[in-house]
Scaffold this motif. Structure first.
Motif, PDB file in Angstrom:
ATOM      1  N   PHE A  13       1.875 -31.448  18.115  1.00 13.04           N
ATOM      2  CA  PHE A  13       2.660 -31.226  16.896  1.00 13.04           C
ATOM      3  C   PHE A  13       2.377 -32.354  15.904  1.00 13.04           C
ATOM      4  CE2 PHE A  13       5.101 -28.891  20.070  1.00 13.04           C
ATOM      5  CZ  PHE A  13       5.435 -27.731  19.385  1.00 13.04           C
ATOM      6  N   GLY A  14       2.325 -32.000  14.615  1.00  9.04           N
ATOM      7  CA  GLY A  14       2.170 -33.026  13.594  1.00  9.04           C
ATOM      8  C   GLY A  14       1.082 -32.707  12.596  1.00  9.04           C
ATOM      9  N   GLU A  15       0.474 -33.769  12.046  1.00  9.94           N
ATOM     10  CA  GLU A  15      -0.577 -33.638  11.042  1.00  9.94           C
ATOM     11  C   GLU A  15      -1.782 -34.468  11.455  1.00  9.94           C
ATOM     12  OE1 GLU A  15       1.055 -34.986   7.354  1.00  9.94           O
ATOM     13  OE2 GLU A  15       2.462 -33.295   7.167  1.00  9.94           O
ATOM     14  N   VAL A  16      -2.984 -33.981  11.116  1.00  7.75           N
ATOM     15  CA  VAL A  16      -4.212 -34.729  11.392  1.00  7.75           C
ATOM     16  C   VAL A  16      -5.095 -34.691  10.160  1.00  7.75           C
ATOM     17  CG1 VAL A  16      -5.405 -32.728  12.438  1.00  7.75           C
ATOM     18  CG2 VAL A  16      -6.131 -35.059  13.002  1.00  7.75           C
ATOM     19  N   GLU A  17      -5.607 -35.852   9.787  1.00  3.18           N
ATOM     20  CA  GLU A  17      -6.482 -35.987   8.617  1.00  3.18           C
ATOM     21  C   GLU A  17      -7.930 -35.930   9.093  1.00  3.18           C
ATOM     22  OE1 GLU A  17      -6.731 -37.058   4.321  1.00  3.18           O
ATOM     23  OE2 GLU A  17      -4.918 -36.916   5.556  1.00  3.18           O
ATOM     24  N   TYR A 242      -9.914 -29.820  16.432  1.00  3.95           N
ATOM     25  CA  TYR A 242      -8.457 -29.976  16.495  1.00  3.95           C
ATOM     26  C   TYR A 242      -7.762 -28.616  16.483  1.00  3.95           C
ATOM     27  CZ  TYR A 242      -8.878 -35.000  16.107  1.00  3.95           C
ATOM     28  OH  TYR A 242      -9.181 -36.310  16.374  1.00  3.95           O
ATOM     29  N   MET A 243      -8.321 -27.650  15.757  1.00  2.00           N
ATOM     30  CA  MET A 243      -7.760 -26.297  15.789  1.00  2.00           C
ATOM     31  C   MET A 243      -7.849 -25.722  17.206  1.00  2.00           C
ATOM     32  SD  MET A 243      -9.416 -24.875  12.230  1.00  2.00           S
ATOM     33  CE  MET A 243      -8.680 -23.222  12.287  1.00  2.00           C
ATOM     34  N   ALA A 244      -8.995 -25.938  17.863  1.00  2.00           N
ATOM     35  CA  ALA A 244      -9.176 -25.454  19.235  1.00  2.00           C
ATOM     36  C   ALA A 244      -8.216 -26.154  20.194  1.00  2.00           C
ATOM     37  CB  ALA A 244     -10.627 -25.658  19.675  1.00  2.00           C
ATOM     38  N   ALA A 245      -7.960 -27.445  19.951  1.00  2.00           N
ATOM     39  CA  ALA A 245      -7.029 -28.191  20.810  1.00  2.00           C
ATOM     40  C   ALA A 245      -5.620 -27.602  20.727  1.00  2.00           C
ATOM     41  CB  ALA A 245      -7.022 -29.663  20.418  1.00  2.00           C
ATOM     42  N   LEU A 254      -0.794 -29.379  11.267  1.00  2.00           N
ATOM     43  CA  LEU A 254      -1.338 -29.226   9.920  1.00  2.00           C
ATOM     44  C   LEU A 254      -2.649 -30.009   9.856  1.00  2.00           C
ATOM     45  CD1 LEU A 254      -0.795 -28.090   7.028  1.00  2.00           C
ATOM     46  CD2 LEU A 254       0.139 -30.362   6.483  1.00  2.00           C
ATOM     47  N   VAL A 255      -3.750 -29.293   9.667  1.00  2.00           N
ATOM     48  CA  VAL A 255      -5.082 -29.903   9.583  1.00  2.00           C
ATOM     49  C   VAL A 255      -5.369 -30.161   8.108  1.00  2.00           C
ATOM     50  CG1 VAL A 255      -7.513 -29.669  10.200  1.00  2.00           C
ATOM     51  CG2 VAL A 255      -5.757 -28.599  11.635  1.00  2.00           C
ATOM     52  N   LYS A 256      -5.466 -31.446   7.736  1.00  2.00           N
ATOM     53  CA  LYS A 256      -5.542 -31.848   6.324  1.00  2.00           C
ATOM     54  C   LYS A 256      -6.950 -32.306   5.940  1.00  2.00           C
ATOM     55  CE  LYS A 256      -2.071 -34.483   5.026  1.00  2.00           C
ATOM     56  NZ  LYS A 256      -1.119 -35.625   5.062  1.00  2.00           N
ATOM     57  N   LEU A 284      -5.009 -26.365   6.674  1.00  2.00           N
ATOM     58  CA  LEU A 284      -4.757 -25.195   7.514  1.00  2.00           C
ATOM     59  C   LEU A 284      -3.612 -25.545   8.454  1.00  2.00           C
ATOM     60  CD1 LEU A 284      -8.349 -24.000   8.595  1.00  2.00           C
ATOM     61  CD2 LEU A 284      -6.831 -22.888   6.950  1.00  2.00           C
ATOM     62  N   LEU A 285      -2.596 -24.680   8.521  1.00  2.00           N
ATOM     63  CA  LEU A 285      -1.508 -24.848   9.484  1.00  2.00           C
ATOM     64  C   LEU A 285      -1.839 -23.979  10.687  1.00  2.00           C
ATOM     65  CD1 LEU A 285       1.280 -26.125  10.058  1.00  2.00           C
ATOM     66  CD2 LEU A 285       2.298 -24.015   9.146  1.00  2.00           C
ATOM     67  N   VAL A 286      -2.021 -24.611  11.844  1.00  2.00           N
ATOM     68  CA  VAL A 286      -2.459 -23.921  13.054  1.00  2.00           C
ATOM     69  C   VAL A 286      -1.318 -23.916  14.058  1.00  2.00           C
ATOM     70  CG1 VAL A 286      -4.233 -23.810  14.840  1.00  2.00           C
ATOM     71  CG2 VAL A 286      -4.786 -24.786  12.602  1.00  2.00           C
ATOM     72  N   ARG A 287      -0.976 -22.712  14.568  1.00  2.00           N
ATOM     73  CA  ARG A 287       0.175 -22.578  15.455  1.00  2.00           C
ATOM     74  C   ARG A 287      -0.181 -21.632  16.599  1.00  2.00           C
ATOM     75  NH1 ARG A 287       3.005 -19.960  12.128  1.00  2.00           N
ATOM     76  NH2 ARG A 287       3.927 -21.728  11.020  1.00  2.00           N
ATOM     77  N   ARG A 288       0.224 -22.029  17.824  1.00  2.00           N
ATOM     78  CA  ARG A 288       0.057 -21.100  18.955  1.00  2.00           C
ATOM     79  C   ARG A 288       1.246 -21.243  19.877  1.00  2.00           C
ATOM     80  NH1 ARG A 288      -0.279 -20.684  24.562  1.00  2.00           N
ATOM     81  NH2 ARG A 288      -1.782 -22.380  24.768  1.00  2.00           N
ATOM     82  N   SER A 289       1.988 -20.113  20.057  1.00  2.00           N
ATOM     83  CA  SER A 289       3.145 -20.118  20.940  1.00  2.00           C
ATOM     84  C   SER A 289       3.036 -19.048  22.025  1.00  2.00           C
ATOM     85  CB  SER A 289       4.435 -19.923  20.138  1.00  2.00           C
ATOM     86  OG  SER A 289       4.356 -18.738  19.370  1.00  2.00           O
ATOM     87  N   GLY A 290       2.339 -17.960  21.723  1.00  2.00           N
ATOM     88  CA  GLY A 290       2.183 -16.893  22.711  1.00  2.00           C
ATOM     89  C   GLY A 290       0.965 -17.105  23.589  1.00  2.00           C
ATOM     90  N   LYS A 291       0.613 -16.074  24.347  1.00  2.00           N
ATOM     91  CA  LYS A 291      -0.540 -16.163  25.248  1.00  2.00           C
ATOM     92  C   LYS A 291      -1.841 -15.958  24.482  1.00  2.00           C
ATOM     93  CE  LYS A 291       1.747 -14.947  29.558  1.00  2.00           C
ATOM     94  NZ  LYS A 291       1.680 -14.141  30.799  1.00  2.00           N
TER      95      LYS A 291
END
Length: 431
Positions: A13-17, A242-245, A254-256, A284-291
């Protein structure tokens, strides 16, 4: 010896530059050799490949002035040699860009055969050589060096048709042709974002390049490049990693500092797998909660799915429901990391260029070893998602292309540490 200790199973969770693009920087820095003046390069990533590039230029006589952590001024007006230091150049794959730059500016170059990542396969430079010879250079390999020279001291523009789409050859020939006499046309050129970035850098220094980003690039040779200022684009592959992570661990990040258009090929696959991606101007805001869901991936030249993201997406697919196919169509042997993922419980079978990935419920932490830059990134992703503790060795490969990866992941809540341990001498004392 440096290694990473990862306690997995924590969502991010958070932001990465995102830092400047590694694949652009390692070409743009050698391209500074073409400039008869001072060039200021901004948004340079702090990675070991960049450090090596700068050391090589300094060894050739360039004056390097660090303005801040991500900005340097390079003055190549007093280059005293066109022969690179053997030990420095052989440590980095991108050293072959020095051939095009030195040949274009001085009409000659002696560069050690490049090193860098070893994929267990062949990464030929025959298309580079074809371009140089078409422009009028004689190229030989002897004593561990690639030697290229012109009889007249200046290359002559020509039509160069690449037999295969090659990023490295496209960029190298572009550099060589910038000050060639007349017009050079590169056909079947690669289209990657860092090719456009190199062309934009050279144009900002006084070059005349048109068509970068298409399959035909036209270069009108100029007498000299005079200097200027330029900022490197964000790193597409770092952002994708980071999106894959996030896809593998779950969470929301949030990928900045990105160019969303460059990410389309990666975003599309993650969305197919059930990852939510919201696009904004430069984030890009990247979110994964489901399978995670299965999908098929085939690497292709840009704008297709990048080969430099293949190991990372495979690591994610080990946790997806169902069976996925990954096909590598760019590099012949890029699956050396698969055995390391199997140590963690992944179910992967490789047949030539295709990997069959059967998703498992979870991975388990294990001692694993990076074999190259992107393989190392894949192992970090797997370790972050796994249950338990992983130790990743040979992390110098990872640090070739990822700036501050440990601290960036820690800021996202990952339990990852970089630790120093003495090298173990495995030779027993006899007698």
């Amino acid at each position: 010896m440096t290694k990473y200790i990862v306690q997995g199973g924590t969502p991010l969770f958070g932001e990465v530059e995102i830092s400047g693009a590694k694949n652009a920087a390692v070409a743009i820095i050698p391209a500074a050799l073409l400039v008869d003046g001072v060039c200021r390069i901004e948004n340079i990533p702090q990675i070991s490949d960049v450090t090596l590039c700068l050391k090589i230029l300094e060894n050739l006589g360039a004056n390097i002035r660090s303005m801040n952590r991500h900005t340097v001024e390079i003055d190549c007006r007093h280059i005293h040699s066109t022969r690179t230091n053997y030990d420095l150049a052989r440590r980095i794959r991108a050293s072959y860009y020095l051939i095009g730059a030195l040949l274009g500016r001085f009409g000659q170059a002696e560069v050690a055969m490049p090193g860098g990542c070893n994929f267990g396969g062949v990464r030929p430079i025959d298309q580079h050589v074809k371009g140089f010879t078409t422009l009028g250079a004689k190229v030989t390999v002897e004593g561990g060096f690639i030697r290229a020279a012109t009889e007249t001291g200046r290359l002559k523009g020509a039509n160069v048709y690449l037999d295969v789409v090659s990023v490295g050859a496209t960029m190298n020939i572009m550099m060589a042709a910038v000050m060639a006499e007349g017009i050079t046309v590169i056909e079947s050129a690669a289209k990657e974002p860092h090719i456009v970035d190199l062309a934009n850098f050279l144009n900002s220094m006084g070059a005349n390049i048109r068509g970068a980003g298409t399959d035909t690039i036209k270069i009108h040779g100029v007498e000299r490049l005079t200097g200027g200022s330029y900022a490197i684009i964000p790193d597409q592959i770092e952002a994708g990693t980071y999106m894959a992570a996030v896809a593998a661990t779950g969470g929301q990040v949030l990928v900045k500092n990105i160019i969303p258009k460059h990410m389309d090929c990666i975003t599309a696959k993650l969305v197919e797998m059930g990852v939510e991606v919201e696009e904004n101007e430069d984030t890009l805001l990247v979110r994964r909660s489901g399978k995670l869901q299965r999908t098929n991936v085939k690497t292709l030249p840009y704008p297709g799915f990048p080969t430099d993201m293949q190991p990372q997406i495979t690591a994610v697919l080990t946790l997806a429901e169902g069976t996925s196919l990954v096909t590598e169509s760019v590099w012949s042997s890029r699956y050396r990391y698969v055995d390391e993922l199997k140590r963690m419980g992944a179910k992967i079978q490789v047949d030539d260029k295709t990997a069959v990935v059967e998703g498992v419920e979870y991975l388990t932490g294990a001692p694993i070893q990076a074999s190259d830059l992107r393989a190392g990134a894949a192992l970090v992703i797997a370790a972050l998602a796994a249950k338990g503790r992983s130790e990743i060795t040979q992390v110098h490969y990872i640090e070739r292309g990822y700036e501050d990866i440990v601290s960036k992941l820690q800021a996202l809540g990952a339990d990852i540490q970089s630790v120093e341990e003495p090298d173990i001498n495995l030779e027993a004392n006899v007698g």
